[in-house]
Design a protein around this motif. Structure first.
Motif, PDB file in Angstrom:
ATOM      1  N   GLY A   1       0.775  -1.232   0.000  1.00 32.16           N
ATOM      2  CA  GLY A   1       0.000   0.000   0.000  1.00 32.16           C
ATOM      3  C   GLY A   1       0.803   1.277   0.000  1.00 32.16           C
ATOM      4  N   LYS A   2       2.121   1.160   0.039  1.00 27.46           N
ATOM      5  CA  LYS A   2       2.932   2.379   0.117  1.00 27.46           C
ATOM      6  C   LYS A   2       3.859   2.530  -1.089  1.00 27.46           C
ATOM      7  N   ILE A   3       4.152   3.787  -1.415  1.00 26.34           N
ATOM      8  CA  ILE A   3       5.107   4.058  -2.481  1.00 26.34           C
ATOM      9  C   ILE A   3       6.522   3.902  -1.927  1.00 26.34           C
ATOM     10  N   LEU A   4       7.331   3.126  -2.638  1.00 28.53           N
ATOM     11  CA  LEU A   4       8.705   2.910  -2.167  1.00 28.53           C
ATOM     12  C   LEU A   4       9.695   3.813  -2.906  1.00 28.53           C
ATOM     13  N   VAL A   5       9.570   3.878  -4.226  1.00 31.21           N
ATOM     14  CA  VAL A   5      10.474   4.724  -5.009  1.00 31.21           C
ATOM     15  C   VAL A   5       9.755   5.288  -6.214  1.00 31.21           C
ATOM     16  N   ASP A   6      10.358   6.300  -6.784  1.00 27.45           N
ATOM     17  CA  ASP A   6       9.720   7.057  -7.853  1.00 27.45           C
ATOM     18  C   ASP A   6      10.825   7.615  -8.753  1.00 27.45           C
ATOM     19  N   GLY A   7      10.768   7.333 -10.039  1.00 25.23           N
ATOM     20  CA  GLY A   7      11.776   7.901 -10.932  1.00 25.23           C
ATOM     21  C   GLY A   7      11.735   7.243 -12.296  1.00 25.23           C
ATOM     22  N   THR A   8      12.673   7.614 -13.160  1.00 25.07           N
ATOM     23  CA  THR A   8      12.783   6.913 -14.428  1.00 25.07           C
ATOM     24  C   THR A   8      13.478   5.582 -14.157  1.00 25.07           C
ATOM     25  N   SER A   9      13.375   4.663 -15.090  1.00 31.56           N
ATOM     26  CA  SER A   9      14.003   3.368 -14.888  1.00 31.56           C
ATOM     27  C   SER A   9      15.515   3.542 -14.687  1.00 31.56           C
ATOM     28  N   GLU A  10      16.115   4.473 -15.406  1.00 35.69           N
ATOM     29  CA  GLU A  10      17.559   4.737 -15.237  1.00 35.69           C
ATOM     30  C   GLU A  10      17.873   5.218 -13.823  1.00 35.69           C
ATOM     31  N   GLN A  11      17.059   6.144 -13.344  1.00 30.02           N
ATOM     32  CA  GLN A  11      17.293   6.678 -11.995  1.00 30.02           C
ATOM     33  C   GLN A  11      17.159   5.591 -10.932  1.00 30.02           C
ATOM     34  N   LEU A  12      16.149   4.740 -11.095  1.00 30.98           N
ATOM     35  CA  LEU A  12      15.935   3.703 -10.085  1.00 30.98           C
ATOM     36  C   LEU A  12      17.089   2.712 -10.083  1.00 30.98           C
ATOM     37  N   LYS A  13      17.571   2.386 -11.280  1.00 32.60           N
ATOM     38  CA  LYS A  13      18.672   1.422 -11.362  1.00 32.60           C
ATOM     39  C   LYS A  13      19.931   2.004 -10.748  1.00 32.60           C
ATOM     40  N   GLU A  14      20.161   3.263 -11.026  1.00 33.87           N
ATOM     41  CA  GLU A  14      21.356   3.899 -10.499  1.00 33.87           C
ATOM     42  C   GLU A  14      21.312   3.984  -8.975  1.00 33.87           C
ATOM     43  N   ALA A  15      20.134   4.264  -8.447  1.00 33.82           N
ATOM     44  CA  ALA A  15      20.046   4.478  -7.004  1.00 33.82           C
ATOM     45  C   ALA A  15      19.952   3.195  -6.196  1.00 33.82           C
ATOM     46  N   PHE A  16      19.366   2.144  -6.793  1.00 30.01           N
ATOM     47  CA  PHE A  16      19.052   0.997  -5.946  1.00 30.01           C
ATOM     48  C   PHE A  16      19.697  -0.327  -6.310  1.00 30.01           C
ATOM     49  N   ALA A  17      20.265  -0.446  -7.470  1.00 27.41           N
ATOM     50  CA  ALA A  17      20.913  -1.717  -7.797  1.00 27.41           C
ATOM     51  C   ALA A  17      22.356  -1.624  -7.318  1.00 27.41           C
ATOM     52  N   HIS A  18      22.591  -2.203  -6.143  1.00 24.11           N
ATOM     53  CA  HIS A  18      23.916  -2.029  -5.545  1.00 24.11           C
ATOM     54  C   HIS A  18      24.955  -3.001  -6.080  1.00 24.11           C
ATOM     55  N   SER A  19      24.491  -4.143  -6.577  1.00 22.26           N
ATOM     56  CA  SER A  19      25.485  -5.165  -6.904  1.00 22.26           C
ATOM     57  C   SER A  19      26.272  -4.800  -8.153  1.00 22.26           C
ATOM     58  N   HIS A  20      27.505  -5.201  -8.161  1.00 24.97           N
ATOM     59  CA  HIS A  20      28.359  -5.018  -9.329  1.00 24.97           C
ATOM     60  C   HIS A  20      28.532  -6.392  -9.950  1.00 24.97           C
ATOM     61  N   VAL A  21      27.834  -6.618 -11.039  1.00 24.83           N
ATOM     62  CA  VAL A  21      27.834  -7.944 -11.636  1.00 24.83           C
ATOM     63  C   VAL A  21      28.689  -7.941 -12.901  1.00 24.83           C
ATOM     64  N   TYR A  22      29.613  -8.875 -12.958  1.00 29.14           N
ATOM     65  CA  TYR A  22      30.499  -8.983 -14.113  1.00 29.14           C
ATOM     66  C   TYR A  22      30.315 -10.326 -14.770  1.00 29.14           C
ATOM     67  N   GLU A  23      30.540 -10.341 -16.069  1.00 31.48           N
ATOM     68  CA  GLU A  23      30.550 -11.604 -16.794  1.00 31.48           C
ATOM     69  C   GLU A  23      31.955 -11.855 -17.304  1.00 31.48           C
ATOM     70  N   LEU A  24      32.426 -13.056 -17.047  1.00 27.70           N
ATOM     71  CA  LEU A  24      33.795 -13.421 -17.391  1.00 27.70           C
ATOM     72  C   LEU A  24      33.757 -14.662 -18.262  1.00 27.70           C
ATOM     73  N   GLU A  25      34.490 -14.612 -19.355  1.00 29.58           N
ATOM     74  CA  GLU A  25      34.550 -15.806 -20.186  1.00 29.58           C
ATOM     75  C   GLU A  25      36.004 -16.212 -20.375  1.00 29.58           C
TER      76      GLU A  25
END
Ligand SMILES: Nc1ncnc2c1ncn2[C@@H]1O[C@H](COP(=O)(O)OP(=O)(O)O)[C@@H](O)[C@H]1O
Ligand SMILES: [Mg+2]
Length: 308
Positions: free
Chosen positions: A210-234
């Protein structure tokens, strides 16, 4: 910019459960706004309140300046609604469903007939307009509901989970149609699909309980909340040896392997150098940073527990 939808501290209680809990929000006219949230977040309840199908327990809201509680009739004239469940009349053909809607909105035949022709054409339904909804696929039924919502030329279109349960082709077709409406009207849609929110919405609000958690463009939300640094290694060769080595490093947060491709997450980019130092660069074929996804943001904010 003009405000199309204005919401002040709207709340809705069902026997003590606060399904919508003091939501305040303004949506700009002419934009596609996305309300994203897991099952039970309160999305449908909020849409029902905004479309005058349900009264809020408290708070107020208006659509293009018309109060949803005291000027319901004016609001209903301005809006088109695509509810979560298809509610077509199964004893009427696709076209008759649209005609009935036009008549209920007091439209004149000479106005609604060309409008219905146009909408059936645009949604790819002309060839099936005289058939009954039960003979349609899920995607076609959904398109009839969308076309019906647009018959009376609404300024604001509400779409509650427009593509839930559709196959990829039908989703794409409906997305393209929704995108073609961009800037011609205000669109307020709910979804629990991240890709849908990313593809369609200029602004995303994530809500839960029932509550708003975040508000922004998809870019803004990703920048602010996706903390993990994921790498792909081959690696060129000998993935097994590297798997063991990588797993033994203390700063690796997670590791997934698909054949010769490793996907690993680090606590921060400063761990990239120690990683490279430990494995040596000789056998690495490719390394890349994987962009954080809206899904990671969503799961981080709303948790991983399954909702019914
Ligand atoms: N008519 C109702 N009576 C009682 N509880 C309801 C009713 N409609 C929804 N709820 C409850 O309110 C919460 C929010 O539901 P809903 O608005 O349908 O969420 P969403 O659309 O995000 O899945 C859920 O916990 C749901 O079970
Ligand atoms: Mg819902």
């Amino acid at each position: 910019m003009e405000i199309a939808i204005s919401i002040q501290k709207i709340a809705k209680e069902y026997n003590g459960l606060r399904a919508v809990d003091d939501v305040s929000l303004e949506v700009q006219a002419g934009t596609i706004f996305g309300l994203l949230g897991p099952n039970g977040a309160g999305k449908t309840t909020l849409i029902k309140i905004l479309t005058t199908l349900m009264r809020p327990t408290s708070g107020s809201a208006s659509v293009e300046g018309h109060d949803i509680q005291t000027q319901g009739k004016a609001v209903r004239r301005l809006i088109g609604v695509v509810p979560q469940e298809n509610n077509l009349d199964r004893y009427l053909t696709a076209r008759e469903n649209l005609t009935l809607h036009a008549r209920m909105h007091g439209m004149h035949r000479r106005d609604f007939n060309p409008r219905i022709d146009e909408l059936l054409e645009l949604t790819g339904l002309s060839g099936r307009q005289h058939d009954f909804p039960d003979t349609f696929s899920g995607g076609m039924q959904r398109r009839v509901v969308v076309a019906r919502a647009l018959v009376h030329n609404p300024h604001v279109l509400f779409l509650d989970e427009p593509t839930a349960g559709l196959d990829p082709q039908s989703r794409r077709a409906l997305w393209d149609y929704i995108l073609s409406l961009r800037s011609k009207m205000t669109i307020f849609l709910t979804t629990h699909y991240m890709d849908e929110a990313e593809e369609l919405c200029e602004r995303i609000v994530i809500m839960d309980h029932g509550k708003i958690l975040v508000d922004g463009t998809s870019e803004q939300l990703k920048e602010a909340f996706a903390h993990s640094h994921v790498y792909e290694l081959e690696f060129r060769a000998d993935g097994d040896r590297y798997e063991e080595l990588i797993r033994s490093l203390p700063f690796i947060e997670s590791l997934e392997r698909r054949g010769g491709v490793f996907r690993l997450s680090l606590p921060g980019e400063e761990y990239l150098k120690p990683l490279m130092d430990s494995i040596g660069s000789g056998d690495i074929k490719k390394i890349c940073l994987r962009e954080p996804s809206l899904e990671e943001v969503f799961l981080e904010l709303t948790g991983r527990k399954v909702r019914e």
